[in-house]
Write a protein that holds these residues in place. Structure first.
Motif: not given
Length: 425
Positions: A406-422
């Motif tokens: 679900i998050l893969k297409d979100f571009k915001g810095e907050y979501f990018v960092e969250s995906k990388n953390l996971i």
């Protein structure tokens, strides 16, 4: 062999071997109620039995005699421990859990027993006692001059959230009181030296804290707060040779507070909790300062009328789907940002979610399945996890691929960092 009187008759020992063992263990835990495992019951004797009978509304009876007097006894079934433990902790008692540490079939004489854990208001791991959307903090204070700074370290051992800071000792300790109001510690830890002064009335600010917050105040050995010992405790926990990577070198009072805190946790939990992975340093200047009176009048997290969450600001705002999200939102409400870039970063993330309503709904559905992963890991670390915890953890982790998708297409810095953390974990 029993002793003999002058008349040659045998004298019976004043207490049985079991009571003697109980007394030897109790000697080490004078400030706690000792729950002593006997078969299918946890039993309490002497003054502990009287307290338990009164506070838990259970029968007070007797067993055996000591110096000719009946020994008070009260007991609770082992399978109902959590229920009785909850009531004692909520009333501000410490409870030492004493278990059999030897196979009765292999024991020669009385079965060996020892305390496996001391439960205090700030070291609770039991799911039924904790508020799932609030932290449960044990906080440590240290200072050398009450006119200067006060070091603060606090930890939620149920999640491993561990933080450190220092505050100015201003008039009426307004900054300290305001920070304590935000943290809402369940228990405050101070060195023995301070504790003696507090009990004798020489530290009125601690009496003020106890009266205002109703917080349980405990003591730890003075040497655990000494800088070198405190530094060593932190290094040992994180298996590092220096604290440089934590950025805390300029707050030595906070380090001292953290050392006393860690040693206290180890002494009560009888182990080093490995799920504590990080020490976070923060400065009060990073957030909008809201003094204790304004926090109260704004009813940010509890109402003035009854001190409950219902009808407070957080009650209106909280539509979070997980316990972790609820705790994070509460922190955001209590600590408003003042850095414009960080504020915009957060707003951009919210805007992305609002504009992607279909993905937002999918994300909410996936998050709704997730249980309190942080606290399950905490119970695993303390060897208190149950089979149902493992099943809940499996179900929760199965949602991770869907959330990443679900998050893969979100571009915001907050979501990018969250995906990388996971992905990094």
């Amino acid at each position: 062999m029993s002793k003999k009187s002058k008349s040659g008759k045998s004298l019976k020992p004043s207490v049985t071997p079991m009571i003697k063992q109980y007394l030897n263990i109790k000697r080490e835990y004078q400030d706690a109620i000792l729950m002593y495992r006997m078969g299918d019951f946890y039993e309490m004797f002497f003054d502990d039995a009287k307290i338990a009978a009164k506070e838990l509304d259970i029968v007070l009876t007797t067993r055996g005699r000591d110096k000719g007097q009946p020994i008070p006894l009260a007991g609770v079934p082992y399978h109902a421990l959590n229920s009785y433990l909850t009531r004692l902790i909520k009333k501000g008692f410490k409870v030492a859990i004493c278990e059999q540490i030897e196979d009765p079939k292999k024991a020669k004489g009385i079965v060996a027993r020892d305390v496996v854990r001391v439960v205090t208001p700030g070291t609770i791991l039991e799911e039924n006692i904790l508020d799932e959307k609030s932290g449960s903090y044990l906080l440590s204070l240290f200072y050398t001059d009450l006119k200067d700074e006060i070091g603060i370290a606090y930890i939620d051992i149920s999640t491993g959230d561990f933080r450190i800071t220092a505050v100015k000792a201003d008039n009426n300790y307004n900054t300290l009181m305001s920070e304590l109001n935000r943290i809402s510690p369940k228990e405050i830890l101070i060195p023995e030296e301070f504790y003696k002064q507090y009990k004798s009335g020489d530290l009125p600010f601690l009496t003020q804290i106890e009266d205002y917050f109703g917080t349980f105040i405990s003591s730890a050995e003075d040497w655990t707060y000494e800088f070198n010992n405190a530094e060593f405790e932190i290094q040992r926990l994180f298996n590092v040779s220096t604290l440089d990577g934590f950025g805390v070198s300029d707050i030595p009072l906070g380090i001292c507070a953290a050392g006393g805190l860690l040693k206290y946790i180890e002494s009560t939990q009888k182990q080093v909790l490995k799920h504590i992975k990080k020490l976070s340093r923060y400065n009060l200047s990073e957030y909008m300062f809201i003094d204790i009176y304004t926090q109260t009048n704004l009813e940010l997290t509890k109402t003035i009328s009854d001190g409950r969450k219902k009808n407070s600001l957080i009650w209106v705002l909280d539509y979070t789907k997980t316990p972790m999200g609820g705790r994070l939102l509460k922190e955001w409400v209590e600590r408003p940002l003042i850095d414009l870039l960080l504020i915009r970063r957060r707003h951009y993330a919210v805007n992305e979610l609002i504009e992607s309503s279909i993905k937002l709904k999918r994300l909410q559905e996936s998050l709704s399945v997730i249980v309190d992963i942080e606290r399950i890991i905490g119970r695993l670390s303390a060897n208190l996890a149950l089979p149902r915890d493992m099943l809940a953890l499996k179900i929760s982790l199965n949602q991770v691929p869907e959330i990443l998708e679900i998050l893969k297409d979100f571009k915001g810095e907050y979501f990018v960092e969250s995906k990388n953390l996971i992905l990094d974990h």
